[in-house]
Design a protein around this motif. Structure first.
Motif, short mmCIF file in Angstrom:
data_model
loop_
_atom_site.label_atom_id
_atom_site.label_comp_id
_atom_site.label_asym_id
_atom_site.label_seq_id
_atom_site.Cartn_x
_atom_site.Cartn_y
_atom_site.Cartn_z
N LEU A 300 0.83 -1.20 0.00
CA LEU A 300 0.00 0.00 0.00
C LEU A 300 0.87 1.26 0.00
O LEU A 300 0.57 2.24 -0.69
N ALA A 301 1.98 1.21 0.77
CA ALA A 301 2.88 2.36 0.81
C ALA A 301 3.53 2.58 -0.56
O ALA A 301 3.68 3.73 -1.00
N ARG A 302 3.92 1.52 -1.23
CA ARG A 302 4.48 1.66 -2.59
C ARG A 302 3.42 2.21 -3.55
O ARG A 302 3.72 3.02 -4.42
N ASN A 303 2.18 1.76 -3.36
CA ASN A 303 1.10 2.25 -4.20
C ASN A 303 0.92 3.76 -4.03
O ASN A 303 0.64 4.48 -4.99
N ASN A 304 1.11 4.23 -2.79
CA ASN A 304 0.91 5.65 -2.52
C ASN A 304 2.02 6.53 -3.11
O ASN A 304 1.88 7.76 -3.13
N LEU A 305 3.10 5.91 -3.57
CA LEU A 305 4.14 6.68 -4.26
C LEU A 305 3.76 7.03 -5.69
O LEU A 305 4.35 7.92 -6.29
N LEU A 306 2.76 6.31 -6.22
CA LEU A 306 2.37 6.53 -7.61
C LEU A 306 1.50 7.78 -7.75
O LEU A 306 0.81 8.18 -6.81
N PRO A 307 1.52 8.41 -8.91
CA PRO A 307 0.59 9.54 -9.17
C PRO A 307 -0.85 9.04 -9.21
O PRO A 307 -1.11 7.86 -9.46
N LYS A 308 -1.77 9.90 -8.96
CA LYS A 308 -3.18 9.58 -9.09
C LYS A 308 -3.61 9.85 -10.53
O LYS A 308 -3.48 10.96 -11.02
N ASN A 343 6.87 14.26 -2.41
CA ASN A 343 6.26 13.05 -1.87
C ASN A 343 7.12 12.40 -0.78
O ASN A 343 7.25 11.18 -0.71
N ARG A 344 7.75 13.20 0.08
CA ARG A 344 8.69 12.67 1.07
C ARG A 344 8.01 11.80 2.12
O ARG A 344 8.58 10.83 2.61
N LYS A 345 6.80 12.15 2.51
CA LYS A 345 6.10 11.36 3.53
C LYS A 345 5.86 9.93 3.06
O LYS A 345 6.13 8.97 3.79
N ALA A 346 5.39 9.79 1.83
CA ALA A 346 5.12 8.45 1.30
C ALA A 346 6.42 7.65 1.16
O ALA A 346 6.45 6.44 1.41
#
Length: 480
Positions: A300-308, A343-346
């Motif tokens: 899920l964390a890797r997924n959140n690195l992607l653009p929407k 995107n540092r948090k992700a």
């Protein structure tokens, strides 16, 4: 399913035991643990909570109804809008299908023309999908996955807890069992010694033996009584501890009155089965489920690195009368894109979860090696316990022969009372050591089943096929 069959089996056993008011065997005590012990029951309630969490997570995919009504109550223009719809989240691509009905009435300026409909309203159906972030996983799917893994963790913890409870209860039972065997043997020896004391007193009174011989004999008898008192104390303590595991009233059956009720016998074939059972050890299963949860969070964390990048497509049609421009079927397709700069948090969350996954992987490997090492050590202990038991039985048999021979010589006047007393003391020690070795072997068998977390499965499949028929337990320490 296996645990349910085990509970049903033991429930039947307990009902039969209560109906017949029979004395409790070891299997009866263990059955009470599985069917009614508060600690085990509390663990089952945790399972109900874990199942409820699955239902809660799965509810994220339930359809939902929405409605919105607005009216312009003052101003130059008048207007009323009703929008109602039903949406159903999908379990792939963070998708959602929806249907919508909209009805508008009144005068609207150009900038609000999107709300206008024909007189009977507009019907619309569509779908929205995530093409990048949320395509392979999202918070809803991760929540459902981790909830299911939490149930697996609970099941493993439950099995481990039952295994622990059965082990502690059986170990406590063995302490009671050992002291009971010793008390019976000491009682038999006390009876024989008191009979000898009576005969010796007559010989002293008749002048055929010295008074010091009687004193030495009575000293040996006193030592046996002291040993008996210590053993009675150990038995009382073990029984008091064992009561913690007995959820219904009853008395323990005296050892030797029935065939041994011991479900944890071993042979080489059974040891091989137990070794293979290590692969499904509850502690390992629990950690593996935990690893899978961490992996899901990492994904899920890797997924959140992607653009929407989300897409929505819909088809709508107005019905009724009104302006010509609203007639006909309308098809809409739209894309939306967003991405936080930096995107540092992700990235930090992804890095931390990656380290957590590696940590759990190392812990699982460490646990696997520990389980194997512990099992191999218990196998060696079991093998050695068989040798020790054999030697202790030989020593007991030899002590009995020497003591009998010495008593025969004493009765014939060819031996000294002090030598006879020494032989008697050695015999007492040999019998106690043989009983201790017998129970130590049972403990070694129990330790092997415990190391493989197979105590409950042994109870579920317990029969008397591994017992030698017709041989009662030897209270002096012989195997059944």
């Amino acid at each position: 399913m296996a645990s349910k069959r085990l509970i049903a089996l033991f429930t039947g056993m307990m009902l039969g035991q209560q109906a017949g008011a029979a004395e409790l065997q070891l299997s009866d005590v263990l059955a009470q643990i599985i069917t009614a012990h508060p600690k085990v029951m509390a663990m089952r309630e945790q399972g109900a909570q874990a199942q409820a969490k699955i239902d809660k997570a799965d509810a994220a995919f339930d359809p939902y109804f929405s409605q919105k009504v607005s009216s312009r109550v003052s101003g130059y223009y008048s207007g009323d809008v009703l929008t109602t719809g039903v949406s159903k989240p999908l379990a792939f691509m963070n998708g959602e299908v929806f249907t919508q009905y909209q009805l508008a009435d009144g005068d609207f300026p150009v900038y609000e023309a999107e709300y206008e409909t024909l007189s009977a309203g507009e019907f619309r159906v569509g779908i929205s999908l995530s093409l990048l972030q949320g395509r392979d996983t999202d918070a809803r799917r991760t929540g459902l996955q981790t909830a299911r893994l939490s149930l697996q963790e609970w099941q493993a913890r439950y099995n481990a807890s039952v295994n622990d409870q059965l082990y502690v209860a059986t170990s406590t039972y063995l302490k009671w069992y050992e002291s009971s065997l010793k008390l019976k043997a000491l009682g038999e020896m006390t009876t024989a010694l008191k009979a000898g004391e009576t005969a010796l007193k007559r010989r002293v009174e008749q002048g055929d033996a010295a008074r010091i011989a009687l004193d030495d004999y009575q000293n040996s008898l006193l030592e046996v009584e002291l040993l008996k008192a210590d053993t009675e104390q150990a038995q009382a303590i073990a029984l008091a501890k064992l009561r913690y595991f007995m959820t219904s009233p009853g008395t323990l059956a005296a050892p030797g009155e029935h065939r041994p009720d011991w479900p944890f016998l071993l042979n080489e074939t059974r040891i091989g089965d137990l070794r293979r059972a290590l692969n499904g050890h509850p502690l390992q299963v629990s950690m593996q489920a935990g690893l899978n949860k961490q992996q899901a969070e990492y994904d899920l964390a890797r997924n959140n690195l992607l653009p929407k990048l989300d897409m929505q497509a819909s088809v709508g049609r107005d019905v009724g009368s009104g302006v010509k421009s609203l007639e006909g079927t309308e098809t809409k397709v739209g894309l939306s894109f967003s991405y936080p700069l930096g995107n540092r948090k992700a990235r930090a969350e992804e890095s931390a979860l990656a380290a957590k996954v590696r940590e759990v992987q190392f812990k699982i490997e460490d646990l696997r090696q520990k389980l194997i090492q512990q099992f191999d050590a218990n196998v060696a202990n079991w093998q050695q316990s068989k040798k020790v038991l054999d030697l202790r039985q030989q020593a007991r048999a030899l002590a009995e022969r020497l003591q009998n021979a010495e008593r025969t010589r004493f009765n014939a006047g060819d031996a000294d009372m002090f030598i006879l007393n020494a032989r008697q003391t050695k015999l007492i020690k040999a019998r106690m050591d043989a009983i201790k070795a017998h129970v130590a072997r049972r403990q070694a068998e129990l330790d092997l089943y415990y190391a493989a977390a197979a105590l409950d499965s042994a109870l579920a499949t317990h029969d008397t096929s591994m017992h030698t028929p017709g041989l009662p337990i030897d209270l002096s320490g012989a195997e059944s």
